[in-house]
Write an enzyme that holds these catalytic residues in place. Structure first.
Site, PDB file in Angstrom:
ATOM      1  N   ARG A 332       0.687  -1.063   0.112  1.00 58.22           N
ATOM      2  CA  ARG A 332       0.165   0.155  -0.112  1.00 58.22           C
ATOM      3  C   ARG A 332       0.750   1.210   0.002  1.00 58.22           C
ATOM      4  O   ARG A 332       0.515   2.115  -0.581  1.00 58.22           O
ATOM      5  CB  ARG A 332      -1.469   0.076   1.271  1.00 58.22           C
ATOM      6  N   LEU A 443      -7.760  -6.693  10.368  1.00 57.18           N
ATOM      7  CA  LEU A 443      -8.962  -7.737  10.823  1.00 57.18           C
ATOM      8  C   LEU A 443      -8.313  -8.604  11.588  1.00 57.18           C
ATOM      9  O   LEU A 443      -8.433  -9.330  12.811  1.00 57.18           O
ATOM     10  CB  LEU A 443      -9.614  -8.633  10.385  1.00 57.18           C
TER      11      LEU A 443
END
Lengths: 653, 254, 258
Positions: A332, A443
């Site tokens: 990213r 997560l």
């Protein structure tokens, strides 16, 4: 100076967690119910921790500012959750997940924490599947995986484009089970506004009921913050509008150290800003990069043309060009920065020139529109809803946006902050992602902390606390904390100022994005510190909160949150200024590879890639409040000692 | 708690009762229609059918009481549910309402209550045969209409009664209105009955809806055909002849 | 573009509410509906009038907080989206837009356009879970789930808990919500042991909360931002019937081990 002891167990990396669990003291089952634990937040970390602690027998009180414990922003995570199950037989292992995460974090995370995360990842999937989380399946009924966010193995489990939602609902169902069973008392519409520290230990919180305006004191044997990240300091981000730093910030002001506040993740695939009214940036799942190709025109002159009119040869598929091994799947931070570069060169597309194309034409040709629709239909529909454009016909326009904050309250291996009794989980802590987080890792970390780590490590603290010995709420510390909350409320509601809290938030966001965003410089950061200091004073003098404090008052809620964001923004700039290197999501223009560097000449990295300075900055910056917002905070350093992995230049070429 | 209590106390339980009683009433509606359509045959056909029914008082009264109980449960559950439904939504929207709902579904209570009023009238009209309600000009006691079957049995002339009854304009109109409402009621009820009982999925859902449309329309056309036929002249000569010779026998007609 | 807004204002749960009309400032058609309200609120705030309270959070259609009835339709004119995904391009210059809160006895109004949906939480606390203790789970692949069932369960599990189904239903029935929960868990093999106990507990709690019954009008499905199908209600009805007929389980008197 704060005392920072990371409590990392001794011994080989892969045995630390087992060893630590064994050497930790246990608490007699009959005694557990005498301990009361406050958990603030009910996202993945908060809900899973609350449920698990209650299952173990502790008396748990859970607080959320939302109207229901099912709304935390974990719900919005689209892509998936990593786990080293190696169900695909493609060479994955706990060690590989650990290594990828350490490398992805640009060698700024704690080895021991990350290894534990990778170990526990497999249990998370088991736990969630047993709860009935409807993960994607293959026709044989077994779990499906996909590769995601810069990983070269398929280790990501997913539930359509709504993995976060499904995992959160799983944790919420566990929470409900324990609320129903009487093990958890749930407080909704209840915002934590201060931490109460008694004799140096975290022993309670002050809470405002957002529905009635009532302010109450709550005492406990331990306080757990699972209150999420602080990306909304930028105002525009992929965060929910309500996400805030208040709980963490008030804890910081009570003595908890804030770790690496400048580490911010800018996600490469978001829908570009369309106007100054914008309140929110919408993420398009990173999974789109599996089948989409990112490009901009080679020539500036072509930027205003329709993409269909730009010939194949005039397109620059810059990620494929710059990072041939990872191409469009580059991590990213790398992908975001590359988008910024091409836009800075004037090759950005769209009305604002701040955008790049994410093109599915090749995939549609290769797979057929039906297959693409099956994989990404909901995302394409969402894109259409927002932009009124059909991405099956014309490429999507995307641009990076603030998405996650790797920094957070400093915690030790037990997830306890430097205030004994204060535990911090999930995105609210700083621990596992270093300077950059890989896709599908958030997560994993939230659930790891909540289901498996905290329930085990909290005993290291509670076993030394006398059962039933928590302080009464009429103690001076509670009174004082409540009084401070009341003073703030009184001050802003009777200020008769001129400006709404929102207008300050916008102004702060712009300063942060301009000077502490994707690229940072010494002069820029110094200027930002100055601007934010002025903004803080202006806020104090002119903020305008209408309406009564007794009852629902959204302006009042915002005022408190924006006040904290302003102070946090300043700390982030100070941290970014101090960190004279580039790493992961923190990019200082002064520290980047140039054509003079041997690594560039050897072809390991590109010019413009981040340049770490391990000799001087291989440490966690844990900032300590100096007693007043205008006093410079105190820097504490926790050195990062790597026993297993060799810190090396991160290459995705 | 016993089963009946459990069923009645839950909203879903009451829906099951609505569905099951609705199914039974639909069965009656179909049976009654088949019986009535015999009016299109030779008068003896329906007269002998009516006589057959009356000759089995045990069966007839059993069926009547059963139907009465079914109606009572159907209506009782409907009233209880609709009271609860009204209480659940005390304030209406000012910006419009009932978005996306099928129009038939919104008139179930109204259509049901009008149908029930009609049924009461219908019973007084043709079953109790209360003279003042039949509206025949000059007054006519349906009990006085008798005839003989081929085997010579003296029976009530139900055929004549139906013709006389439907020759009254407003009676036929009321009848047609009630049938139209029944069409609305069944069009929704027949499909939601399956829904309430859980007998529906993505495959059968559309089929059930189609069945409900077709069946409700068929019922409407079947029932409506009788007054329409009478108003357009069916049986006119038969009853005219009756007036001339009130004691006519089947033989003389032949 | 500019619009005029007829908005429900209500000071608190006990106060009487009323509609007030506001003229919007100049708007951009690419604004979301909530951004339009932000802009109107900023203006109200500058004029010294308290901003309109409305629920919102993620603004990407997944958290289920936003809850506006726009011109009589929960979540506004578009199908399959939440209020926050409604854009001003769906309206025309000069439109008069009526904005109201969800209306149901079980969802009392807290203020202006914000209502209290805790009833949904209580329904789930009654049984909306699979009782699995952390740490006790078997390997995830030891419980195969047919892809069809997993997909269908996911269709149901997508529910965002916004309450639009209740808001749209003329009976304020929560059947679509409850059935989505019941079906999600009831379709998974993991959910079988508690299947009938769960549906019984959840439906009974739903009745206790004062929601109405289903009259199969289809409004709920039409406004659901996740387009959850009415078929799930039928599925729940089936399970509940089995639960009713089965009755309560036999009480077991336990003794200590050893």
């Amino acid at each position: 100076m704060a005392t920072l002891n990371s409590q990392i167990p001794t011994g080989p990396l892969s045995e630390k967690w087992e060893k630590h669990k064994f050497s930790s003291k246990l608490i007699n089952p009959a005694n557990k119910r005498k301990y009361k634990v406050i958990v603030v937040g009910a996202g993945l970390a908060g809900a899973s921790a609350s449920a698990t602690l209650a299952e173990l027998g502790y008396e748990v009180h859970n607080f959320v500012f939302h109207d229901s414990p099912r709304r935390a922003h974990s719900v919005a995570a689209q892509g998936g959750i990593n786990a080293a199950k190696n169900y695909q037989n493609d060479g994955d292992s706990v060690h590989r997940l650990f290594y990828d995460t350490i490398k992805g974090g640009d060698y700024r995370a704690r080895e021991a924490n990350v290894h534990r995360l990778a170990e526990v990842s497999v249990n998370i999937i088991d736990q969630c599947a047993a709860q009935g989380v409807p993960f994607a399946r293959e026709y044989g009924g077994l779990l499906d995986n996909r590769s995601f966010g810069g990983a070269q193995v398929s280790r990501t489990f997913y539930a359509r484009g709504q993995t976060g939602q499904q995992l959160l609902l799983g944790a919420y169902s566990a929470l409900n089970k324990m609320i129903g069973a009487g093990g958890i008392k749930s407080y909704t519409h209840s915002e934590m506004l201060d931490l109460v520290v008694v004799d140096g230990h975290a022993k309670g919180i002050i809470v405002r009921n957002l529905q009635t305006g009532e302010i109450t004191r709550h005492s406990a044997d331990a306080v757990v913050l699972a209150t999420g990240g602080y990306g909304n300091v930028y105002n525009l981000s992929t965060y929910a509008r309500g996400s805030n730093v208040t709980a963490s910030w008030r804890a910081y002001k009570r003595g908890a150290c804030f770790g690496n506040p400048c580490y911010t993740q800018i996600h490469p695939t978001c829908i570009p800003v369309s106007g100054d009214y914008q309140s929110k940036l919408t993420l398009m799942s990173e999974s789109l990069r599996n089948d989409g190709r990112i490009w901009v025109p080679k020539r500036k002159e072509d930027c205003k043309k329709s993409p269909a009119d730009i010939a194949e040869g005039d397109r620059d598929y810059y990620l494929e060009r710059m990072y041939s091994a990872f191409g469009n799947l580059a991590p990213r931070d790398v992908a975001s920065r590359a988008a910024k570069y091409v836009c800075d060169e004037g090759r950005g597309i769209g009305d604002t020139g701040l955008g790049v194309y994410l093109d599915f034409a090749d995939s549609i040709k290769r797979l057929g529109e039906g297959k693409v629709r099956e994989r990404y239909g909901n995302l394409f529909a969402m894109y259409h809803e927002i932009t009124n454009e059909d991405a099956y016909k014309t490429p999507m326009r995307i641009y990076p946006a603030v998405h996650y904050t790797m920094g957070g309250l400093w915690v030790d291996y037990n997830l306890m902050s430097n205030i004994p009794g204060l535990f911090v989980l999930g995105e609210a802590n700083f621990s596992d992602h270093g300077a950059n987080r890989l896709g599908a890792s958030a997560l994993m970390q939230g659930l790891s902390d909540g289901y498996f780590v905290l329930p085990s490590t909290i005993t290291t603290y509670l076993a030394n606390v006398k059962a039933g010995g928590r302080p009464a709420t009429d103690r001076g510390e509670f009174q004082q904390a409540e009084e401070e909350v009341r003073n703030f409320t009184r001050r802003v509601t009777t200020n008769n100022g001129k400006r709404s809290p929102d207008s300050f938030h916008k102004q702060l966001g712009k300063i942060m994005w301009d000077y502490c965003g994707m690229a940072r410089t010494e002069t820029g950061l110094q200027k930002a510190i100055q601007l934010i200091g002025d903004l803080r004073e202006e806020f104090r003098a002119t903020v305008n909160v209408l309406g009564e404090p007794n009852g629902l008052n959204q302006s009042l809620e915002k005022a408190g949150r924006v006040a904290d964001f302003i102070e946090l923004g300043e700390l982030m700039c100070r941290d970014a200024l101090m960190r004279e290197e580039s790493c992961g999501g923190h990019f200082r223009e002064e520290y980047q590879y140039t054509s003079n560097d041997p690594e560039v000449q050897q072809g390991v990295v590109n010019t413009g890639d981040v340049k770490r300075r391990d000799d001087q900055f291989a440490f966690v910056a844990a900032w300590e409040y100096a007693g007043a917002p205008d006093k410079a905070p105190i820097l504490n350093k926790e050195p990062l000692i790597y026993e297993e992995v060799k810190m090396s230049t991160r290459s995705y070429k | 708690m016993n089963l009946l209590q459990r069923v009645w106390r839950s909203s879903l339980g009451k829906k099951y009762l609505m569905a099951l009683t609705g199914l039974a009433l639909f069965g009656f509606v179909v049976g009654h229609l088949v019986g009535n359509l015999q009016v299109f045959g030779n008068p003896e056909l329906i007269n002998s059918y009516a006589h057959f029914l009356k000759s089995k008082p045990g069966l007839l009264w059993g069926a009547r009481l059963g139907l009465l109980a079914t109606v009572a449960v159907h209506v009782g559950a409907a009233l209880a549910l609709s009271a609860a439904n009204k209480a659940a939504r005390p304030v209406a929207y000012s910006g419009g309402s009932a978005y996306g709902s099928s129009w038939r579904s919104r008139y179930m209570l109204v259509s049901g209550l009008v149908i029930m009023a009609f049924v009461v009238y219908h019973l007084l009209h043709y079953t109790v045969q209360l003279s003042p309600v039949n509206g025949v000009k000059g007054g006519l006691d349906f009990h006085s209409l008798t005839t003989r079957l081929a085997d010579g049995t003296q029976v009530q002339d139900v055929y004549a009664m139906m013709i006389h009854g439907f020759q009254v304009g407003w009676v036929s109109l009321f009848y047609l209105i009630a049938q139209a409402l029944l069409f609305i009621h069944l069009g929704h009820g027949l499909s939601s009955m399956f829904h309430s009982l859980g007998l529906r999925n993505h495959v059968w859902g559309p089929r059930i809806v189609a069945f409900a449309q077709v069946a409700s329309l068929a019922v409407f056309l079947g029932y409506a055909s009788i007054p329409v036929a009478v108003l357009t002249g069916m049986g006119g000569d038969y009853v005219k002849n009756l007036k001339k010779a009130p004691t006519t026998t089947i033989e003389t007609l032949r | 573009m500019k619009v005029s807004l007829k908005v429900w204002r209500q000071k608190n749960a006990n106060a009487a509410g009323e509609f007030k009309t506001y003229a919007s400032p100049e708007l951009n058609p690419n604004m979301s509906f909530l951004e339009m309200l932000d802009v109107v609120n900023e203006e109200l705030s500058n004029q010294g009038e308290e901003p309109i309270a409305f629920g919102h959070d993620c603004r990407e259609g997944i958290c289920g907080t936003c809850s506006l009835v726009i011109d009589g339709k929960p979540h506004g004119p578009h199908k399959g989206v939440a209020t926050c995904q409604t854009y001003m391009r769906s309206f025309s210059n000069g439109d008069r837009i009526v904005i109201e809160p969800w209306r149901a006895k079980a969802f009392p109004i807290i203020k202006d356009l914000v209502c209290d949906r805790k009833a949904f939480d209580r329904i789930q606390q009654a049984g909306g879970f699979i009782s699995v203790r952390t740490g006790s789970a078997p390997d995830a692949n030891s419980i195969p789930v047919s892809k069809e069932n997993a997909d269908l369960a996911m269709d149901a599990a997508q529910c965002i808990g916004c309450g639009a189904c209740v808001a749209a239903c003329k009976n304020a029935s929560a059947m679509l919500f409850v059935s989505a929960k019941v079906s999600h868990l009831g379709l998974m093999p993991q959910g079988q042991p508690e299947r009938y106990k769960r549906v019984k507990a959840m439906v009974d709690q739903m009745d206790t909360e004062g929601f109405g019954a289903c009259t199969v009008t289809g409004s709920c499905e039409a406004v659901c931002p996740k387009e959850i199908s009415l078929d799930f209600i039928a599925r729940m009805n089936r399970d509940y019937a089995v639960a009713l007929i089965q009755g309560d389980p036999k009480q077991v008197v336990g003794g200590g081990a050893g």
